[in-house]
Design an enzyme around this catalytic site. Structure first.
Site, mmCIF file in Angstrom:
data_model
loop_
_atom_site.group_PDB
_atom_site.id
_atom_site.type_symbol
_atom_site.label_atom_id
_atom_site.label_comp_id
_atom_site.label_asym_id
_atom_site.label_seq_id
_atom_site.Cartn_x
_atom_site.Cartn_y
_atom_site.Cartn_z
ATOM 1 N N ALA A 180 4.403 9.923 -22.129
ATOM 2 C CA ALA A 180 3.675 8.702 -21.760
ATOM 3 C C ALA A 180 4.356 8.087 -20.533
ATOM 4 O O ALA A 180 5.038 7.065 -20.607
ATOM 5 C CB ALA A 180 3.644 7.720 -22.926
ATOM 6 N N ASN A 181 4.188 8.784 -19.410
ATOM 7 C CA ASN A 181 4.785 8.376 -18.142
ATOM 8 C C ASN A 181 3.764 8.637 -17.046
ATOM 9 O O ASN A 181 3.062 9.648 -17.082
ATOM 10 C CB ASN A 181 6.043 9.206 -17.827
ATOM 11 C CG ASN A 181 7.033 9.160 -18.967
ATOM 12 O OD1 ASN A 181 7.646 8.142 -19.228
ATOM 13 N ND2 ASN A 181 7.192 10.279 -19.659
ATOM 14 N N HIS A 238 0.827 -1.194 0.000
ATOM 15 C CA HIS A 238 0.000 0.000 0.000
ATOM 16 C C HIS A 238 0.872 1.259 0.000
ATOM 17 O O HIS A 238 1.801 1.362 0.779
ATOM 18 C CB HIS A 238 -0.920 -0.027 1.218
ATOM 19 C CG HIS A 238 -1.904 1.083 1.248
ATOM 20 N ND1 HIS A 238 -2.263 1.702 2.408
ATOM 21 C CD2 HIS A 238 -2.624 1.686 0.265
ATOM 22 C CE1 HIS A 238 -3.154 2.640 2.153
ATOM 23 N NE2 HIS A 238 -3.392 2.641 0.859
ATOM 24 N N ASP A 286 7.655 5.660 -20.738
ATOM 25 C CA ASP A 286 7.968 5.457 -22.146
ATOM 26 C C ASP A 286 9.458 5.116 -22.265
ATOM 27 O O ASP A 286 10.187 5.105 -21.272
ATOM 28 C CB ASP A 286 7.585 6.680 -22.983
ATOM 29 C CG ASP A 286 8.287 7.965 -22.570
ATOM 30 O OD1 ASP A 286 9.422 7.918 -22.036
ATOM 31 O OD2 ASP A 286 7.717 9.040 -22.805
ATOM 32 N N HIS A 295 6.811 17.940 -15.558
ATOM 33 C CA HIS A 295 7.588 16.773 -15.979
ATOM 34 C C HIS A 295 8.845 16.629 -15.106
ATOM 35 O O HIS A 295 9.236 15.514 -14.755
ATOM 36 C CB HIS A 295 7.959 16.900 -17.460
ATOM 37 C CG HIS A 295 8.532 15.653 -18.055
ATOM 38 N ND1 HIS A 295 7.840 14.467 -18.082
ATOM 39 C CD2 HIS A 295 9.730 15.409 -18.641
ATOM 40 C CE1 HIS A 295 8.588 13.544 -18.673
ATOM 41 N NE2 HIS A 295 9.735 14.088 -19.014
#
Length: 127
Positions: A117-118, A20, A28, A94
């Site tokens: 794409a992360n 948890h 990517d 980013h």
């Protein structure tokens, strides 16, 4: 032999060790891999496997209570991929996402060659 689920032995084992609030960075093929974070590299060639394919496999296998992505992903294809699957996404820069990746328990590299794409996926519980 497993009947279903993730067949990659390294990935299945790494997922089984998570708990948890642990964070997985699904990335990517261009995201820098932070030193010291365990990596499962699934990338074969550009585009294989796709970010969406790996995300869907993870969602079938795991419970996630949160998703964090770069603000830049909102207008990129990855933003749609994530919003199709998560109702509440936290967007950060980013650079901040790269910083979070350093504390991830697992870094999964896909073959995705689409910008931003992360995503940091926060493990939840099933009860």
């Amino acid at each position: 032999m497993k009947r279903r689920g993730i067949l990659n032995a390294e990935l299945a084992g790494a997922l089984a060790r998570l708990g948890h609030t642990d964070v997985i960075l699904l990335a990517d093929c261009g995201m820098p891999i932070p030193p010291g974070v365990p990596v499962v590299d699934l990338a074969l060639v550009h585009g294989i496997p796709r970010f969406e394919q790996v995300l869907d496999a993870l969602l079938d296998e795991m419970v996630f209570q949160g998703c964090v992505a770069a603000k830049e992903a909102k207008t990129a294809p990855a933003g749609a991929w994530l919003s199709d699957r998560f109702t509440d996404i936290e967007y950060i820069s980013h650079a901040e996402l790269k910083a979070i990746s350093a504390s991830a328990k697992l870094f999964i590299r896909t073959g995705e060659a689409t910008p931003f794409a992360n995503a940091a996926l926060v493990c939840g519980v099933s009860f």
